[in-house]
Design an enzyme around this catalytic site. Structure first.
Site, PDB file in Angstrom:
ATOM      1  N   ASP A   1     -40.851  26.003  18.684  1.00 34.27           N
ATOM      2  CA  ASP A   1     -42.439  26.327  19.030  1.00 34.27           C
ATOM      3  C   ASP A   1     -43.102  26.730  17.638  1.00 34.27           C
ATOM      4  OD1 ASP A   1     -41.591  25.572  21.577  1.00 34.27           O
ATOM      5  OD2 ASP A   1     -41.575  27.322  22.490  1.00 34.27           O
ATOM      6  N   VAL A   2     -42.579  27.673  16.976  1.00 29.67           N
ATOM      7  CA  VAL A   2     -43.403  28.337  15.769  1.00 29.67           C
ATOM      8  C   VAL A   2     -43.648  27.495  14.800  1.00 29.67           C
ATOM      9  CG1 VAL A   2     -42.631  30.530  16.711  1.00 29.67           C
ATOM     10  CG2 VAL A   2     -41.390  29.324  14.414  1.00 29.67           C
TER      11      VAL A   2
END
Ligand code: NAP
Length: 177
Positions: free
Chosen positions: A102-103
């Protein structure tokens, strides 16, 4: 998704000037931090500049990555927060994404319907080459697809992070003699 071997990954990094490492939840699960630092030290001995890029919510608790890297002995001056390092990704020859998802998902910039829309991300996709280490097609915490894994300049190294890094280390050692 285009696959790379541990040998491909070792040679890409050995011939790089700058390698940025982006750790995520998967590095924590695999307890790979010691191997990651061992690899970084070997690259530095070969003349490669290595920096760690830390997203504020990488992992599953605040400061998760910082704690693991400190435990592995990574010096603080090699660890950079998102605001400090994000503008420098276009100068990185390789962004090595280890168990993060996600990051580094660029959809956060563009897709208003995405659950992570608006979250600042690490600009790993702006590096010349991106290598992502993960076990397979597993989604991250948010459960969504990641366009980074399908990008033209991205290669996937499949495996659990500790084992995959160990294989990269073996190849780095062999190549740097
Ligand atoms: P992430 O989005 O959860 O992705 C982790 C990735 O690691 C997965 O896609 C998984 O893919 C891979 N993985 C799992 N086990 C692995 C292993 N043994 N070896 C290699 N890879 C492995 O992680 P992230 O990028 O760190 O993002 C954190 C997420 O957690 C964010 O969405 C954040 O909002 C959320 N969160 C953070 C906190 C916090 O305080 N830090 C708290 C709660 C929630 P495979 O299955 O294919 O291996």
């Amino acid at each position: 998704m285009k696959e790379a071997s541990a040998l491909d990954v070792a040679s890409m990094m050995l011939y790089a000037q700058k390698v940025f490492i982006v750790p995520g939840y998967g590095m924590a699960v695999a307890q790979a931090q010691h191997k990651v630092w061992e690899m970084a030290e070997l690259l530095e001995q070969a003349g490669v500049e290595v920096k760690f890029a830390i997203h504020p919510v990488a992992g599953r608790m605040p400061g998760h990555m910082n704690v693991l890297l400190a435990e592995a002995g990574v010096p603080y001056d090699k660890i950079f927060d998102l605001e400090e390092i994000n503008a420098e990704f276009p100068q990185a020859d390789v962004a090595l994404v280890i168990g993060a998802n996600d990051v580094v998902n660029p959809v956060a910039r563009t897709d208003k319907s995405s659950p992570i829309y608006g979250m600042p991300i690490l600009n790993a996709d702006h590096a010349h080459n991106v290598i992502c280490i993960k076990r397979g097609k597993g989604a991250g915490y948010s459960g969504i697809e990641n366009a980074l894994f399908y990008s033209e300049n991205t290669r996937m190294l499949y495996g659990s992070a500790q084992q995959a890094i160990a294989e990269v280390i073996a190849n780095v050692k062999q190549m740097s003699g």
